[in-house]
Scaffold this motif. Structure first.
Motif, short mmCIF file in Angstrom:
data_model
loop_
_atom_site.label_atom_id
_atom_site.label_comp_id
_atom_site.label_asym_id
_atom_site.label_seq_id
_atom_site.Cartn_x
_atom_site.Cartn_y
_atom_site.Cartn_z
N GLU A 55 0.83 -1.21 0.00
CA GLU A 55 0.00 0.00 0.00
C GLU A 55 0.86 1.26 0.00
O GLU A 55 0.54 2.23 -0.68
CB GLU A 55 -0.94 -0.01 1.20
CG GLU A 55 -2.04 -1.02 1.09
CD GLU A 55 -3.00 -0.96 2.27
OE1 GLU A 55 -3.07 0.08 2.94
OE2 GLU A 55 -3.68 -1.97 2.50
N GLU A 56 1.97 1.24 0.76
CA GLU A 56 2.85 2.40 0.82
C GLU A 56 3.51 2.65 -0.54
O GLU A 56 3.61 3.78 -1.01
CB GLU A 56 3.93 2.23 1.88
CG GLU A 56 3.41 2.07 3.30
CD GLU A 56 3.00 0.64 3.63
OE1 GLU A 56 3.45 -0.29 2.93
OE2 GLU A 56 2.21 0.47 4.57
N ALA A 57 3.98 1.57 -1.18
CA ALA A 57 4.64 1.71 -2.48
C ALA A 57 3.66 2.18 -3.54
O ALA A 57 3.99 3.01 -4.39
CB ALA A 57 5.28 0.38 -2.90
N ALA A 63 1.44 9.10 -6.18
CA ALA A 63 1.82 10.49 -5.91
C ALA A 63 2.84 10.98 -6.93
O ALA A 63 2.74 12.11 -7.44
CB ALA A 63 2.37 10.63 -4.50
N GLU A 64 3.81 10.14 -7.26
CA GLU A 64 4.82 10.50 -8.27
C GLU A 64 4.17 10.64 -9.65
O GLU A 64 4.48 11.56 -10.41
CB GLU A 64 5.93 9.44 -8.31
CG GLU A 64 7.00 9.70 -9.34
CD GLU A 64 7.82 10.96 -9.07
OE1 GLU A 64 8.55 11.37 -10.00
OE2 GLU A 64 7.74 11.54 -7.97
N ASN A 65 3.24 9.76 -9.95
CA ASN A 65 2.52 9.82 -11.22
C ASN A 65 1.73 11.13 -11.32
O ASN A 65 1.76 11.80 -12.36
CB ASN A 65 1.58 8.62 -11.34
CG ASN A 65 0.97 8.49 -12.71
OD1 ASN A 65 0.77 9.47 -13.40
ND2 ASN A 65 0.67 7.27 -13.09
N GLY A 70 0.29 15.15 -13.79
CA GLY A 70 -0.82 16.02 -13.42
C GLY A 70 -0.93 17.27 -14.28
O GLY A 70 -2.01 17.56 -14.81
N PRO A 71 0.17 18.02 -14.46
CA PRO A 71 0.07 19.21 -15.31
C PRO A 71 -0.32 18.88 -16.75
O PRO A 71 -1.08 19.62 -17.38
CB PRO A 71 1.49 19.80 -15.26
CG PRO A 71 2.07 19.29 -13.99
CD PRO A 71 1.46 17.94 -13.78
#
Length: 148
Positions: A55-57, A63-65, A70-71
């Motif tokens: 779950e952490e990974a 989050a990195e994705n 995101g922009p």
């Protein structure tokens, strides 16, 4: 082990099965031998990518994705709402003249498929129809007309 077309296999490893495994020395041949008990048949070595699905990974990966893509997603969503630029309209007008009305109509229908933009009317000029396009639809139409 799952087959990957005709070129190889994917290996599935569950929780608790990788303890004591040197991941830097893990190759497709080593994975094949571990699963089947027979030596691999490859004469080259391809490393196996080990992915942690905790779950952490997964949260860190998402989050990195979002940070990286995101922009780009925001710009793409914005382009679906904003009208086409004057430069796009000018280029579309010249492409429509060189491609012909039939091809323009066919590509226009493909470019606006899935959007709220209506297809070109029977008596509507190509320039007038192009003015109704969004940036994203205009980009799609330009790509289709510019690449025969």
């Amino acid at each position: 082990m799952l087959p990957r077309g005709k070129t190889g296999y994917y290996g599935l490893v569950g929780p608790g099965l990788t303890e004591g495994v040197d991941e830097s020395a893990l190759t497709t041949n080593a994975l094949w031998e571990a699963v089947t008990g027979q030596p691999g048949t490859q004469n080259w070595y391809e490393t196996v990518r080990v992915i942690c699905r905790s779950e952490e990974a997964e949260a860190a990966r998402k989050a990195e994705n979002d940070r990286v893509y995101g922009p780009r997603r925001e710009r793409a969503a914005k382009a679906k709402r904003e009208p086409a630029t004057p430069a796009q309209l000018k280029y579309l007008t010249s492409l429509a003249a060189s491609a012909g009305i039939e091809r323009f109509d066919a590509e226009f229908v493909n470019a606006v498929k899935g959007t709220d933009i209506k297809p070109r009317g029977p008596r509507e000029r190509t320039a007038t129809a192009a003015k109704r396009l969004t940036k994203a639809a205009a980009r799609k139409l330009i790509s289709a007309l510019a690449n025969p």
